[in-house]
Design a protein around this motif. Structure first.
Motif: not given
Ligand code: FDA
Length: 279
Positions: A172-173, A167, A140-142, A138, A179, A113
């Motif tokens: 992130s989640y 992350e 997994n990123l908010k 990605q 995710t 990130s």
């Protein structure tokens, strides 16, 4: 090290460019395209970057010469991102000029990130002059849903993946299930608002969800999977007429990639030790 190299061969085509070309030729026979990547990242010296760019040049020529169904995927940090943003952009644009000659395609991988903003900035700049360039995002990123919507409005070509980097929880989640839920949400955005995108996952639930969405949305999309994972699914989807590509990494710097794949799925470590014990 020799045993590790043999184990890594499941996920990595080999050390030489020739190994990747052979893998591409093999999978092309089953109507599967190849996404070729030279392993190596986080270069802090221009020499390593220049060697990599020169090799991608050669690779693009070879793809054309051998008539392969193959494109390339590059990591910004192997194109000079850690040295200078402008230098990285120039290198990627040099590659794009070559890709244009060959009527090919170039994907930009997304790294951790710390580099998301600058990678998106470089991508947007590339999009102004070239249409045959795509970017991995990605889930997994908010931030990714908003990034995706914005990039789609600019004609971006998106590769949707869950994200391979650990992350901070603030951005992130941390739970895989979140995710995955975000993957499903953004995949719907792609089918509704995008076109010519890539569903890059080995998650059967996500693959089924994409197949289902494709029935109600007439969009061009492709499945992408990593070499060595879900190979039977890859072949079946291709046989059913879907566009499928396999990400084929190669090169002497295979260790970091190999360890990332092992970390991602602890069960692979057990499989690896079993084969080491001859079981
Ligand atoms: P998930 O990890 O939930 O796995 C679902 C199932 O798939 C597992 O239960 C298992 O059965 C199988 N599976 C997954 N990984 C496996 C493995 N290594 N070995 C064996 N089985 C496995 N990431 C990134 O951060 N930036 C990028 O640019 C890219 N680019 C990219 C390109 C392509 C073509 C792919 C397929 C993936 C990436 N990735 C990536 C990696 C991606 O973010 C993610 O880490 C992996 O694809 C694993 O996530 P899944 O979606 O497969 O789901």
């Amino acid at each position: 090290m020799g045993i590790l190299v043999r184990l890594a061969n499941k996920w990595v085509a080999g050390i030489e460019m020739e190994d990747a070309l052979i893998r591409a030729e093999q999978i092309n026979k089953s109507n599967v395209g190849a996404i070729l990547n030279i392993l190596g990242e986080h270069y802090e010296d221009r020499k390593s970057v220049e060697v990599t760019i020169a090799e991608y040049y050669m690779l693009l020529d070879k793809i054309k010469e051998c008539g392969l169904d193959a494109c390339i995927s590059v990591k910004p940090s192997q194109c000079g991102l850690m040295i200078d943003e402008k230098y990285c952009m120039e290198n990627i644009q040099k590659l794009l000029a070559k890709v244009k000659e060959h009527k090919g395609f170039l994907w930009i991988d997304m790294e951790n990130s710390e580099y998301t903003d600058v990678t998106i900035k470089i991508y947007e700049q590339c999009l102004k002059s070239y249409s045959f360039v795509g970017l991995a995002v990605q889930t997994n990123l908010k931030r990714t849903e908003q990034d995706t919507k914005r990039l789609l409005k600019k004609g971006g070509r998106i590769r949707l993946c869950k994200g391979a980097y650990r992350e901070d929880v603030s951005i992130s989640y941390p739970k895989r299930s979140d995710t995955t839920a975000n993957y499903q949400k953004i995949m719907k955005v792609l089918f509704e608002e995008g076109d010519n995108f890539a569903i890059a996952t080995h998650d059967m639930m996500m693959i089924e969800a994409a197949l289902s969405l494709s029935k109600s949305h007439n969009k061009n999309f492709e499945f992408q999977m990593l070499q060595g994972v879900r190979e039977s699914t890859v072949r079946e989807l291709a046989k059913d007429g879907y566009r499928v590509l396999e990400y084929v990494p190669y090169g002497p710097r295979w260790l970091a990639y190999f360890l990332r794949r092992l970390r991602e799925r602890p069960r692979n470590v057990i499989t690896m030790f079993r084969s080491l014990m001859g079981g």
